[in-house]
Enzyme design. Structure first.
Site, mmCIF file in Angstrom:
data_model
loop_
_atom_site.group_PDB
_atom_site.id
_atom_site.type_symbol
_atom_site.label_atom_id
_atom_site.label_comp_id
_atom_site.label_asym_id
_atom_site.label_seq_id
_atom_site.Cartn_x
_atom_site.Cartn_y
_atom_site.Cartn_z
ATOM 1 C CE1 TYR A 1 -4.294 -1.547 0.683
ATOM 2 C CE2 TYR A 1 -2.906 -3.129 1.851
ATOM 3 C CZ TYR A 1 -4.113 -2.789 1.270
ATOM 4 O OH TYR A 1 -5.144 -3.692 1.276
ATOM 5 C CE1 TYR B 1 -1.875 -7.250 3.759
ATOM 6 C CE2 TYR B 1 -2.568 -6.673 1.533
ATOM 7 C CZ TYR B 1 -2.814 -6.740 2.893
ATOM 8 O OH TYR B 1 -4.014 -6.302 3.407
ATOM 9 N NE ARG C 1 -6.465 -10.343 4.213
ATOM 10 C CZ ARG C 1 -7.602 -9.761 3.819
ATOM 11 N NH1 ARG C 1 -7.724 -8.448 3.875
ATOM 12 N NH2 ARG C 1 -8.619 -10.480 3.375
ATOM 13 C CG HIS D 1 -7.784 -7.635 -0.129
ATOM 14 N ND1 HIS D 1 -6.583 -8.206 0.233
ATOM 15 C CD2 HIS D 1 -7.876 -6.479 0.586
ATOM 16 C CE1 HIS D 1 -5.980 -7.446 1.126
ATOM 17 N NE2 HIS D 1 -6.736 -6.381 1.358
ATOM 18 C CG HIS E 1 -9.772 -2.498 1.386
ATOM 19 N ND1 HIS E 1 -10.047 -3.122 2.573
ATOM 20 C CD2 HIS E 1 -8.453 -2.735 1.138
ATOM 21 C CE1 HIS E 1 -8.965 -3.714 3.035
ATOM 22 N NE2 HIS E 1 -7.981 -3.493 2.177
#
Length: 238
Positions: A104, A143, A153, A156, A158
């Site tokens: 991110y 990640y 994870r 995905h 959000h």
């Protein structure tokens, strides 16, 4: 059917306290949640319009610097629907995600994957008259997630969905069809029913893909009802 509310199937929703998702140990409430009625001013505005959106807000590949981000070029599209399958027009959708390497753009993200200088990782759009929305992005990478040894994870995106005003907001996550990390994802597997997780998985949609350019995934969002899309912040009884 004209009922204002449809009973929710609570078996689909994960308990607030889920020790395998370690942050719930400290964050889960100790007392029952209460629903607070919104006032008239809260449910009637402020409203959203295209005047507040930029021409590239829906295009995460180019909306950060104008140059193209690195990664698997991906289209995410679908419709926002109510419990009776009717389109919800004028809903504001915001998305945020990791880059193609799984990182991110956030100062507290310490994952060693590189930051893409041309990828901001967020975008927004409004649904049209048919409840339809469209984003262009790069497929996010997996990640590591410090829940247990070697936990990861799965990829995905959000989603945040606003209704008629800022207080009407629902949050969820979208996963990709065929992800090999699904069986061990520590957050997705707090959901007790596999059918509920299925509602969060966007199937590949080759009909909407752009040849020699982008693959597409379809993610329809159902706001309420017995088989609604899973939301992280759905109020008790709503």
């Amino acid at each position: 059917m004209t009922a204002e509310y449809f009973q929710r199937d609570r078996r689909w929703h994960p308990p607030a306290y889920t020790p395998d998702y370690k942050t719930t140990v400290a964050r889960s409430p100790n007392l029952p949640l209460l629903s607070v009625e919104n006032s008239l001013s809260e449910i009637t505005g402020p409203t959203f319009s295209h005047a507040g959106l930029g021409p590239l807000d829906h295009d995460l590949i180019r909306n950060f610097t104008g140059e193209e981000a690195i990664g698997e070029r991906t289209i995410v599209h679908g419709r926002v629907l109510d419990q009776n399958g009717r389109p919800v027009k004028g809903a504001l959708l915001e998305v945020w995600q990791a880059n193609a390497g799984g990182r991110y753009r956030h100062k507290k993200d310490g994952y060693l994957a590189p930051v893409d200088p041309n990828f901001g990782g967020c975008g927004r759009c409004l649904t049209d008259e048919d409840g339809y929305y469209f984003f262009r992005t790069v497929k996010p990478g997996a990640y590591p997630f410090r829940s247990f040894s070697n936990s990861w994870r799965m990829a995905h995106i959000h989603f945040s969905i606003f209704g008629a005003g800022m207080t009407q907001r629902l949050i969820t996550q979208m996963y990709f069809e065929g992800d090999p990390l699904r069986a061990q994802d520590p957050i997705a597997n707090t959901v007790p029913d596999q059918a509920a997780i299925d509602r969060l998985v966007a199937p590949l949609d080759l009909e909407a893909s752009v040849p020699l350019d982008s693959l597409a995934y379809r993610f329809d969002i159902v706001l309420r009802g017995r088989r609604q899309t899973m939301f992280e912040n759905k109020l008790e009884g709503a």
